[in-house]
Design an enzyme around this catalytic site. Structure first.
Site, PDB file in Angstrom:
ATOM      1  N   ARG A 201       4.733 -12.884   9.764  1.00 55.72           N
ATOM      2  CA  ARG A 201       5.424 -11.648   9.437  1.00 55.72           C
ATOM      3  C   ARG A 201       6.735 -11.589  10.193  1.00 55.72           C
ATOM      4  NH1 ARG A 201       1.877  -7.759   9.294  1.00 55.72           N
ATOM      5  NH2 ARG A 201       3.257  -6.018   9.659  1.00 55.72           N
TER       6      ARG A 201
ATOM      7  N   GLU B 189       0.876  -1.168   0.000  1.00 58.80           N
ATOM      8  CA  GLU B 189       0.000   0.000   0.000  1.00 58.80           C
ATOM      9  C   GLU B 189       0.917   1.222   0.000  1.00 58.80           C
ATOM     10  OE1 GLU B 189      -3.466   2.078   2.722  1.00 58.80           O
ATOM     11  OE2 GLU B 189      -2.852   0.037   3.207  1.00 58.80           O
TER      12      GLU B 189
ATOM     13  N   LYS C 276       4.212   0.831   9.453  1.00 59.10           N
ATOM     14  CA  LYS C 276       4.385   2.110   8.760  1.00 59.10           C
ATOM     15  C   LYS C 276       3.755   3.250   9.541  1.00 59.10           C
ATOM     16  CE  LYS C 276       3.001   0.160   4.879  1.00 59.10           C
ATOM     17  NZ  LYS C 276       2.451  -0.017   3.532  1.00 59.10           N
TER      18      LYS C 276
END
Ligand code: ATP
Ligand code: MG
Length: 551
Positions: free
Chosen positions: A257, A33, A267
């Site tokens: 992850r 994204e 982020k």
């Protein structure tokens, strides 16, 4: 098989699919994204997706998941492309989920026509309330009774901008009693009158993640859509849309992850560090971003090696940042040019040195003879590191002391004859003698010393700025720590040495070269350097075991 690494679980799936003839070629995607810069966690996903395609002769798309108009910016798109390329990967196609807004709109209408979607006028609170709880079923409201014609018309009007943000949503009609809360008539479109970085003001309705992601995979014929574990509950919905729309059956697979000690990886949090000026920018060398690591001097090879070493897991875990630093050191040891830089100078005068100066030849990199030699000026006045001298040394101190001898790297053995002090008793200079026949490479002195020190010639030394970094956080696992992650920011994560003294060849330093400043660590030139001042970042310290005496 001997000597071969065993397959990870995704490789096993791919090999089985290929063997069964399910796909001729595999196609993966990396779907960031564009709402921030990529971090080391993304590097893991990039290495996995591109690595699998490479291994099995397939391809990888770079797809920007840009369905949320308010947080996405072109700056991020550019930085993401730069980072993926720098890591050493080439994508087959550069794509944008927003390319598919027309397709997704058509898909939504198809669901309405199949009585599998409806326009709901409830507020978000009402929708949340009607959803029930994990242990009690939800309830459908009266809007679910709307006819196909009515829904088609309302959805069209939503698209045309007739309604305010939040006044209506389109929901899939699935199962309000499902044990999977995501299947309880999920929202698939919302109204948002916002400018989009690529489609401008064309749309005021935007698809939700779940409605966009799987269908984008399917439109591109992605064979293996790999994401992180938190998407496991989304898989059922992913498959439901593909089945009901009867489109290409992409499959979703999940892995754990990457989490790393002393590091924040979201982020959103990294953006706070930038906006609240805890760091200078996204590429601050303390940041776990790919651009920060690049600026700090980490190499793409070492990051790829790290991702390979940690492998992929199906359970969350926390990786020691020391492993990444180990990979960085291993690679830098092979490629770095050796240089001498004195961080805190102590002047020495060689009283019996009668020449004005001479040039000494020294290897650029003992690990790579192709790098040749460099010339280092030696003269009567030199700088050594202040901490390499002690007036009253403890027993095991082998560096310089009154009457003691050490070797100057690539030069001569010297002996400290006299300690000069100012009126306050501070040591200002050492008077030394040197052994002319002890020159490195042609030493006939027969003298053995226990220490080799780095040094620079005082009049030839180039003043440079050094930036030394420490961990950005003070706790290993900040996600498990109480309170805000910013409470754990290390106040001394950056130490600036305004003037260090470098051997003259460093005047020609360039950004992509890597250096080992002897006994001080691996360094690289920072982009803040200019004609007047060179700035170096310490990438990583040397192994703690540096002690060997070598001539
Ligand atoms: P963040 O939570 O840091 O904002 P994200 O998952 O929202 O990350 P995206 O841009 O959506 O970021 O991620 C792009 C791809 O990278 C996704 O497939 C995502 O699963 C993967 N990814 C993100 N963070 C990690 C991580 N820590 N480890 C492995 N893969 C990750
Ligand atoms: Mg995301």
């Amino acid at each position: 098989m001997d000597g071969e690494k065993s397959l990870n679980f995704i490789e096993e799936i791919i090999e089985a699919d290929l063997a069964a003839g399910k796909h001729k070629n595999i196609l993966t995607r990396f779907p960031p994204e564009p709402n921030g810069y990529l971090h080391i966690g993304h590097a893991k996903s990039i290495c996995l997706n591109f690595g699998l395609a490479k291994k099995y002769g397939g391809k990888t798309n770079l797809r920007f998941d840009d369905t949320n108009p308010s947080t996405e910016e072109t700056e991020y798109v550019e930085s993401i492309k730069e980072d993926v390329k720098w890591l050493g990967f080439n994508w087959a196609n550069e794509l944008y989920a927003s390319n598919y807004f027309d397709n997704l709109y058509v898909f939504a209408k198809q669901l309405i026509e199949k009585e599998l979607a409806y326009v709901d006028d409830s507020t978000s609170d009402e929708i949340a309330e009607q959803k029930g709880t994990p242990t009690t079923a939800g309830k459908r409201n009266k809007y679910a009774e709307r006819t196909v014609a009515e829904n088609l018309q309302l959805f069209e009007e939503m698209k045309e901008g007739k309604y305010e943000d939040g006044s209506k949503v389109l929901r899939a009609k699935i199962d309000m009693a499902s044990s999977n809360m995501l299947m309880r008539d999920p929202i698939i479109y919302r109204i948002k009158h916002a400018h989009h970085h690529r489609t401008g003001n064309k749309w005021c309705i935007y698809p939700m993640y779940d409605f966009a992601h799987g269908q984008s995979d399917s439109i591109e014929n992605i064979t293996h859509s790999i994401c992180t574990l938190e998407f496991i509950p989304h898989r059922e919905l992913y498959n439901w849309f593909i089945e009901k729309l009867n489109i290409f059956p992409s499959h979703q697979y999940e892995f754990a992850r990457l989490n790393m000690t002393y590091t924040v990886m979201s982020k959103r949090k990294l953006l706070q560090l930038v906006n609240e000026k805890y760091v200078s920018a996204w590429d601050d060398p303390r940041m776990p971003t790919i651009s920060g690591m690049r600026r700090r001097g980490y190499t793409a090879e070492s990051i790829r090696e790290f991702c390979d070493k940690i492998g992929i897991a199906r359970r969350e875990n926390l990786i020691d940042i020391g492993l990444l630093e180990f990979c960085v050191r291993e690679h830098l040891n092979k490629i770095s040019l050796r240089r001498m830089v004195v961080l805190e100078p102590l002047k020495i005068t060689i009283t019996n040195y009668t020449q004005t100066e001479e040039m000494l030849s020294s290897e650029n990199n003992p690990e790579d003879e192709n790098t040749g030699n460099r010339q280092i000026p030696f003269s009567k006045e030199l700088y050594i590191e202040k901490e390499d001298f002690m007036e009253n040394p403890p027993k095991k101190f082998f560096r310089l002391c009154p009457g003691g001898m050490v070797r100057l790297k690539g030069a001569y053995i010297i002996k400290c004859e006299e300690v000069v002090k100012d009126t306050e008793g501070n040591i200002t200079e050492l008077k030394c003698t040197y052994i002319p026949e002890s020159k490195s490479g042609s030493d006939t002195s027969g003298i053995h010393v226990k220490s080799v020190l780095h040094w620079v010639s005082a009049k030839h030394a180039v003043p440079v700025e050094l930036r030394l970094y420490d961990r950005l956080l003070t706790v290993e696992n900040v996600d498990a720590a109480e309170g805000d992650f910013k409470d754990y920011i290390n106040p001394s994560s950056l130490q600036i040495i305004a003037t260090a003294y470098a051997e003259p060849v460093l005047k020609n330093a360039v950004i992509n070269e890597r250096y080992q400043f002897l006994r001080k660590g691996y360094f690289c030139l920072d982009k803040n350097s200019n004609e007047q001042k060179l700035v170096f970042n310490r990438t990583v310290t040397l192994k703690d075991t540096w002690a060997k005496v070598n001539k």
